[in-house]
Design a protein around this motif. Structure first.
Motif, PDB file in Angstrom:
ATOM      1  N   GLU A 643      -1.966  -1.777  25.968  1.00  0.00           N
ATOM      2  CA  GLU A 643      -1.438  -0.445  26.240  1.00  0.00           C
ATOM      3  C   GLU A 643      -1.044   0.285  24.961  1.00  0.00           C
ATOM      4  OE1 GLU A 643       1.728  -0.732  29.011  1.00  0.00           O
ATOM      5  OE2 GLU A 643       0.465  -1.506  30.645  1.00  0.00           O
ATOM      6  N   LYS A 644      -0.410  -0.418  24.042  1.00  0.00           N
ATOM      7  CA  LYS A 644       0.095   0.224  22.826  1.00  0.00           C
ATOM      8  C   LYS A 644      -0.916   0.211  21.689  1.00  0.00           C
ATOM      9  CE  LYS A 644       4.723  -1.331  24.082  1.00  0.00           C
ATOM     10  NZ  LYS A 644       5.854  -2.216  23.709  1.00  0.00           N
ATOM     11  N   GLY A 645      -1.950  -0.580  21.849  1.00  0.00           N
ATOM     12  CA  GLY A 645      -2.948  -0.671  20.789  1.00  0.00           C
ATOM     13  C   GLY A 645      -2.485  -1.559  19.643  1.00  0.00           C
ATOM     14  N   PHE A 646      -2.885  -1.213  18.428  1.00  0.00           N
ATOM     15  CA  PHE A 646      -2.525  -1.991  17.248  1.00  0.00           C
ATOM     16  C   PHE A 646      -1.135  -1.586  16.748  1.00  0.00           C
ATOM     17  CE2 PHE A 646      -7.180  -2.008  17.145  1.00  0.00           C
ATOM     18  CZ  PHE A 646      -7.432  -3.361  16.960  1.00  0.00           C
ATOM     19  N   THR A 647      -0.326  -2.590  16.420  1.00  0.00           N
ATOM     20  CA  THR A 647       0.996  -2.355  15.841  1.00  0.00           C
ATOM     21  C   THR A 647       1.063  -3.000  14.475  1.00  0.00           C
ATOM     22  OG1 THR A 647       2.087  -2.294  18.007  1.00  0.00           O
ATOM     23  CG2 THR A 647       3.472  -2.736  16.079  1.00  0.00           C
ATOM     24  N   CYS A 648       1.401  -2.220  13.455  1.00  0.00           N
ATOM     25  CA  CYS A 648       1.538  -2.773  12.103  1.00  0.00           C
ATOM     26  C   CYS A 648       2.894  -3.463  11.998  1.00  0.00           C
ATOM     27  CB  CYS A 648       1.422  -1.665  11.058  1.00  0.00           C
ATOM     28  SG  CYS A 648       1.490  -2.280   9.357  1.00  0.00           S
ATOM     29  N   LEU A 649       2.873  -4.779  11.926  1.00  0.00           N
ATOM     30  CA  LEU A 649       4.098  -5.563  11.826  1.00  0.00           C
ATOM     31  C   LEU A 649       4.618  -5.606  10.393  1.00  0.00           C
ATOM     32  CD1 LEU A 649       2.989  -8.599  14.025  1.00  0.00           C
ATOM     33  CD2 LEU A 649       4.284  -6.584  14.756  1.00  0.00           C
ATOM     34  N   MET A 650       3.682  -5.571   9.446  1.00  0.00           N
ATOM     35  CA  MET A 650       4.088  -5.688   8.052  1.00  0.00           C
ATOM     36  C   MET A 650       3.034  -5.071   7.157  1.00  0.00           C
ATOM     37  SD  MET A 650       5.239  -9.165   6.028  1.00  0.00           S
ATOM     38  CE  MET A 650       3.661  -9.623   5.339  1.00  0.00           C
ATOM     39  N   ASP A 651       3.480  -4.360   6.124  1.00  0.00           N
ATOM     40  CA  ASP A 651       2.594  -3.823   5.102  1.00  0.00           C
ATOM     41  C   ASP A 651       3.202  -4.165   3.762  1.00  0.00           C
ATOM     42  OD1 ASP A 651       1.074  -2.438   3.310  1.00  0.00           O
ATOM     43  OD2 ASP A 651       1.386  -0.455   4.186  1.00  0.00           O
ATOM     44  N   LYS A 652       2.751  -5.244   3.196  1.00  0.00           N
ATOM     45  CA  LYS A 652       3.247  -5.713   1.907  1.00  0.00           C
ATOM     46  C   LYS A 652       2.428  -5.061   0.804  1.00  0.00           C
ATOM     47  CE  LYS A 652       4.559  -8.394  -1.546  1.00  0.00           C
ATOM     48  NZ  LYS A 652       5.826  -8.197  -2.246  1.00  0.00           N
ATOM     49  N   VAL A 653       3.094  -4.312  -0.072  1.00  0.00           N
ATOM     50  CA  VAL A 653       2.423  -3.617  -1.160  1.00  0.00           C
ATOM     51  C   VAL A 653       2.634  -4.383  -2.455  1.00  0.00           C
ATOM     52  CG1 VAL A 653       2.233  -1.457  -2.443  1.00  0.00           C
ATOM     53  CG2 VAL A 653       2.780  -1.410  -0.003  1.00  0.00           C
ATOM     54  N   PHE A 654       1.547  -4.582  -3.203  1.00  0.00           N
ATOM     55  CA  PHE A 654       1.610  -5.309  -4.468  1.00  0.00           C
ATOM     56  C   PHE A 654       1.525  -4.328  -5.636  1.00  0.00           C
ATOM     57  CE2 PHE A 654       0.283  -8.350  -1.371  1.00  0.00           C
ATOM     58  CZ  PHE A 654       0.843  -9.553  -1.767  1.00  0.00           C
ATOM     59  N   GLY A 655       2.221  -4.675  -6.710  1.00  0.00           N
ATOM     60  CA  GLY A 655       2.215  -3.836  -7.891  1.00  0.00           C
ATOM     61  C   GLY A 655       0.926  -3.907  -8.672  1.00  0.00           C
ATOM     62  N   GLY A 656       0.170  -4.984  -8.509  1.00  0.00           N
ATOM     63  CA  GLY A 656      -1.119  -5.146  -9.170  1.00  0.00           C
ATOM     64  C   GLY A 656      -2.098  -5.765  -8.200  1.00  0.00           C
ATOM     65  N   TYR A 657      -3.279  -6.059  -8.682  1.00  0.00           N
ATOM     66  CA  TYR A 657      -4.289  -6.656  -7.808  1.00  0.00           C
ATOM     67  C   TYR A 657      -4.197  -8.173  -7.870  1.00  0.00           C
ATOM     68  CZ  TYR A 657      -6.185  -2.021  -7.299  1.00  0.00           C
ATOM     69  OH  TYR A 657      -6.334  -0.693  -7.009  1.00  0.00           O
ATOM     70  N   VAL A 658      -4.083  -8.773  -6.713  1.00  0.00           N
ATOM     71  CA  VAL A 658      -3.907 -10.218  -6.584  1.00  0.00           C
ATOM     72  C   VAL A 658      -5.260 -10.873  -6.347  1.00  0.00           C
ATOM     73  CG1 VAL A 658      -2.825 -12.036  -5.226  1.00  0.00           C
ATOM     74  CG2 VAL A 658      -1.584  -9.925  -5.685  1.00  0.00           C
ATOM     75  N   ASN A 659      -5.469 -12.006  -6.988  1.00  0.00           N
ATOM     76  CA  ASN A 659      -6.743 -12.707  -6.855  1.00  0.00           C
ATOM     77  C   ASN A 659      -6.717 -13.665  -5.676  1.00  0.00           C
ATOM     78  OD1 ASN A 659      -7.633 -11.515  -9.282  1.00  0.00           O
ATOM     79  ND2 ASN A 659      -6.515 -13.062 -10.438  1.00  0.00           N
ATOM     80  N   ASP A 660      -7.654 -13.486  -4.737  1.00  0.00           N
ATOM     81  CA  ASP A 660      -7.842 -14.445  -3.646  1.00  0.00           C
ATOM     82  C   ASP A 660      -6.545 -14.749  -2.904  1.00  0.00           C
ATOM     83  OD1 ASP A 660     -10.603 -14.756  -4.095  1.00  0.00           O
ATOM     84  OD2 ASP A 660     -10.187 -16.072  -5.783  1.00  0.00           O
ATOM     85  N   LEU A 661      -5.959 -13.743  -2.339  1.00  0.00           N
ATOM     86  CA  LEU A 661      -4.729 -13.895  -1.567  1.00  0.00           C
ATOM     87  C   LEU A 661      -5.034 -14.510  -0.208  1.00  0.00           C
ATOM     88  CD1 LEU A 661      -1.650 -13.156  -1.365  1.00  0.00           C
ATOM     89  CD2 LEU A 661      -2.406 -11.022  -0.282  1.00  0.00           C
ATOM     90  N   ARG A 662      -4.148 -15.378   0.244  1.00  0.00           N
ATOM     91  CA  ARG A 662      -4.268 -15.964   1.575  1.00  0.00           C
ATOM     92  C   ARG A 662      -2.954 -15.804   2.324  1.00  0.00           C
ATOM     93  NH1 ARG A 662      -8.767 -15.836   0.195  1.00  0.00           N
ATOM     94  NH2 ARG A 662     -10.358 -17.474   0.271  1.00  0.00           N
ATOM     95  N   GLY A 663      -3.076 -15.459   3.607  1.00  0.00           N
ATOM     96  CA  GLY A 663      -1.927 -15.427   4.490  1.00  0.00           C
ATOM     97  C   GLY A 663      -2.052 -16.534   5.518  1.00  0.00           C
ATOM     98  N   LEU A 664      -0.979 -17.292   5.724  1.00  0.00           N
ATOM     99  CA  LEU A 664      -0.986 -18.369   6.714  1.00  0.00           C
ATOM    100  C   LEU A 664       0.428 -18.556   7.236  1.00  0.00           C
ATOM    101  CD1 LEU A 664      -1.209 -21.799   4.824  1.00  0.00           C
ATOM    102  CD2 LEU A 664      -0.961 -19.637   3.635  1.00  0.00           C
ATOM    103  N   TYR A 665       0.540 -19.110   8.431  1.00  0.00           N
ATOM    104  CA  TYR A 665       1.872 -19.302   8.998  1.00  0.00           C
ATOM    105  C   TYR A 665       2.132 -20.773   9.270  1.00  0.00           C
ATOM    106  CZ  TYR A 665      -0.313 -19.801  13.631  1.00  0.00           C
ATOM    107  OH  TYR A 665      -1.078 -20.230  14.689  1.00  0.00           O
TER     108      TYR A 665
END
Length: 694
Positions: A643-665
């Motif tokens: 019903e609500k569609g996509f919800t942005c839970l988090m937007d982490k902004v980096f000061g530079g470009y990160v190489n090969d970032l991975r997100g995991l829980y």
């Protein structure tokens, strides 16, 4: 920004179109090389190999030179039909003495699989096949190309060092958690797993990556070291590390049942006077295994070493299947088999372990070795597949090696497929076949219930003079027009079903097979999402073609009746507006609908587009995580509601470009890890918990 511009310039990290000087280079090559083949050492895949160690750090500068190389390939492709997947181009021969009916009959015969794979009869046969390839790349042509390109460009590609700003681990949060977001995460938590794993191509086939977890520790690749981070408490701490010798090119790692295997390449210096790229050394791929039952004190358990540069690894039922690409240089001697035959554990492979191509030449081997995680220093079986370059897809039962090839007498590019069955560390060649078109990536090829399903883009070979019908339709496709095709092959790789001439003048951007259904996206100005019924393999049927602006570069099942797409939004003129998340309702495959979408304006690329391991998708936890690029680098975490569609839970902004970032829980905590830094966030409030610089 147009679609073409977007491909040439992914955010401000990437430099724009060819300069005037580069354009002159391309024109000079076009004039001097009308009957020549591009040398192997200057094809895009060879240039990429030179730069692979700095892939992310050098993104902008690399693409400048890649654009030059791509332009070179386009010039030669217009003459020779060289394809970006490494197939060897050939000059076409006239078929004017052959009637159209005979051509159709011959084309049909060529699509029938041979009864099996042939192994080398002798080392001489292998030697001669390699020599035939090198005969086409003589020194005269090399000198002409060097003159056209200029020595400064070539040297710059090979030797220049690059640098990029490191991640700002204290970056800000662009969006804040709300009670509604916390409720979404809480509901997702109840049905989720304890921790996430690498996003893999096949559900039951394990893969290595640059970051892994076992639920208690993070294992993070950082240069030639593996950092072991204790995450059992909220405050993270480094508890151990594994250091490899300087000079090793470390690619990935894998963790399972108290064992960690790291995959790297090392070089052996050779005595040679040949100044060709790569001639002064020989590369080997190594799989080194450690006992990490005590993370503070890892113990070496042994290693497997084989010829070539690391490609990938697959893990099934406790057995590892290690792949490497062995590129044979031009300086070889018939009597010196170790100069052109791959070695495993210091031993030259026997001739009956080498599979020969249907074409009569090649100078690259895909080497695969099987070993058990319990005995990680014992090679159980090894095979080498001679080719002109290609890629592989691994199902739960078989390995498929596919490469784009060109036949002298055919007007379209084709894909040559070879099938190797594996089981508990054994490898056996089964069959081979050839179909029309090229395969974009491994998601376009899929095995299900013994059959292989493939979608390809079929492109005409430029300057082909004889307009003959090659397909089985009444009127063959226009020689100047590309199209797409779907094929179904049985266990022996015989074509048993097909649909051809789909979406003229468009190319395949993404695909996903799900049981008896298949979905694939083509694009020119709008995004037709095709749905195909494969329940009758002999009679595949296109059910629908949803046309919407933009395109999806990655497709992922998202629970019952839903298909997630990640790609680019665009208007009807093909001008892109930013990264787009799409949710498709596939409950009725004949009436697929885009029920929700989210456009990230001023965000023009994602890692997902070229590396599926970079995305975190978990429908049970209702989490969609990925990095993206615009003015700055972001890591986005989304949830989805019908019903609500996509919800942005988090937007982490980096000061530079990160190489090969991975997100995991792990449990209720999200970790963002790369190289020398890791941050943790609550999956309930999405606030930062801790950070650790390694």
């Amino acid at each position: 920004m147009s679609h073409k511009d977007m491909e040439n310039m992914r955010d401000k990290r990437i430099e724009s179109d060819l300069t005037k000087e580069e354009d002159q280079i391309v024109k000079a090559i076009s004039q001097e090389w009308e009957d020549a083949e591009i040398p192997e050492n200057l094809k895009p895949d060879r240039i990429e190999a030179v730069l692979s160690n700095e892939k992310k750090k050098t993104h902008a500068r690399y693409l400048k030179y890649a654009s030059i190389a791509a332009s070179v390939v386009l010039v030669f492709g217009a003459i020779l039909g060289i394809n970006r997947f490494g197939g060897n181009g050939k000059s076409t021969e006239s078929a004017s003495q052959e009637s159209a009916d005979q051509a159709v009959a011959k084309a049909s015969e060529d699509q029938v699989a041979e009864s099996g794979l042939s192994t080398a009869k002798s080392y001489d046969e292998v030697y001669e096949a390699i020599c035939r390839m090198w005969e086409q790349q003589n020194s005269t042509r090399d000198k002409a190309l060097e003159k056209a390109m200029g020595e400064s460009v070539k040297e710059d590609i090979a030797s220049e060092e690059f640098s990029m700003d490191s991640a700002d681990t204290g970056g800000n949060m662009a969006s804040q958690a709300t009670p509604e977001m916390a409720q979404v995460a809480s509901e997702a938590k109840e049905s989720g797993n304890d921790y996430s794993d690498t996003n893999t191509r096949e559900k039951d086939v394990g893969e290595a990556d640059i970051v892994k977890t076992d639920g208690n520790y993070l294992y993070i690749l950082n240069g030639n070291r593996i950092r072991i981070v204790d995450i059992r408490e909220a405050k993270m701490k480094e508890s151990g590390n594994i250091s490899l010798e300087p000079g090793m090119q470390v690619y990935e790692l894998y963790v399972k049942d108290g064992r960690l295997t790291v995959f790297y390449s090392e070089a052996e210096q050779l005595e040679t006077n040949n100044d060709e790229y790569g001639a002064g050394y020989r590369e080997y791929t190594v799989a080194q295994t450690y006992d990490i039952s005590d993370p503070a004190s890892p113990k070496n358990c042994g290693k497997i070493r084989q010829s070539g540069n690391y490609d990938s690894v697959r893990i099934v039922d406790g057995f590892m299947y290690l792949f490497s690409n062995y590129y044979v240089g031009g300086e070889i001697a018939r009597e010196s088999t170790d100069s052109y035959i791959p070695c495993v554990q210091g031993k030259t492979l026997e001739k009956d372990s080498i599979y020969m191509p249907k074409i009569s030449k090649g100078n690259q081997f895909l080497v695969v070795t099987a070993f058990s995680m319990e005995e990680p220093d014992q090679a159980l079986d090894s095979k080498a597949i001679l080719s002109a370059g290609g890629a592989c897809y691994v199902s739960p039962d078989n390995i498929y090696i596919y490469e784009t090839v060109y036949d002298d007498k055919e007007a379209y590019n084709q894909t040559f497929i070879r099938k190797i069955r594996y089981e508990k560390g054994t490898l056996k060649g089964i069959a081979q076949a050839k179909i029309w078109g090229y395969v974009k990536d491994s998601f376009c090829i899929d095995e299900y219930e013994g059959n292989l399903r493939i979608v390809t883009t079929v492109e005409p070979i430029a300057n082909y003079d004889d307009r003959i019908v090659l397909f089985d339709s009444d009127s063959g496709p226009d020689m100047q027009t590309s199209s797409n095709a779907l094929y179904v092959l049985n266990d022996e790789l015989e074509v048993i079903g097909k649909v051809e001439e789909l979406a003229p003048e468009e190319t395949i951007y993404s695909a996903r097979f799900m049981g008896d259904m298949g979905y694939f996206v083509t694009y020119q100005q709008v995004d037709p999402l095709f749905s195909v019924d494969l329940s009758e393999p002999e009679k595949p049927k296109i059910l629908g073609a949803l046309k919407i602006p933009g395109f999806s570069e990655y497709l992922h099942p998202y629970g019952d009746g839903l298909l997630l797409g990640i790609g680019m939004d665009a208007d009807m003129a093909g001008v892109t507006n930013g990264v787009k998340l799409s949710m498709f309702d596939i409950t009725d495959p004949a009436d697929v609908r885009e029920v929700q979408k989210e456009v990230l304006e001023q965000i023009y690329s994602t890692d997902v587009a070229y590396n599926y391991k970079a995305v975190l998708v978990d429908s049970e936890r209702n989490l969609i995580g990925f990095s993206a690029y615009g003015e700055q680098m972001h890591y986005y975490l989304y949830s989805y509601d019908s019903e609500k569609g996509f919800t942005c839970l988090m937007d982490k902004v980096f000061g530079g470009y990160v190489n090969d970032l991975r997100g995991l829980y792990v449990g209720d905590t999200l970790y963002l890890a790369e190289g020398n830094a890791v941050e943790s966030f609550s999956l309930e409030t999405f606030e930062k918990i801790d950070d650790l610089v390694l």
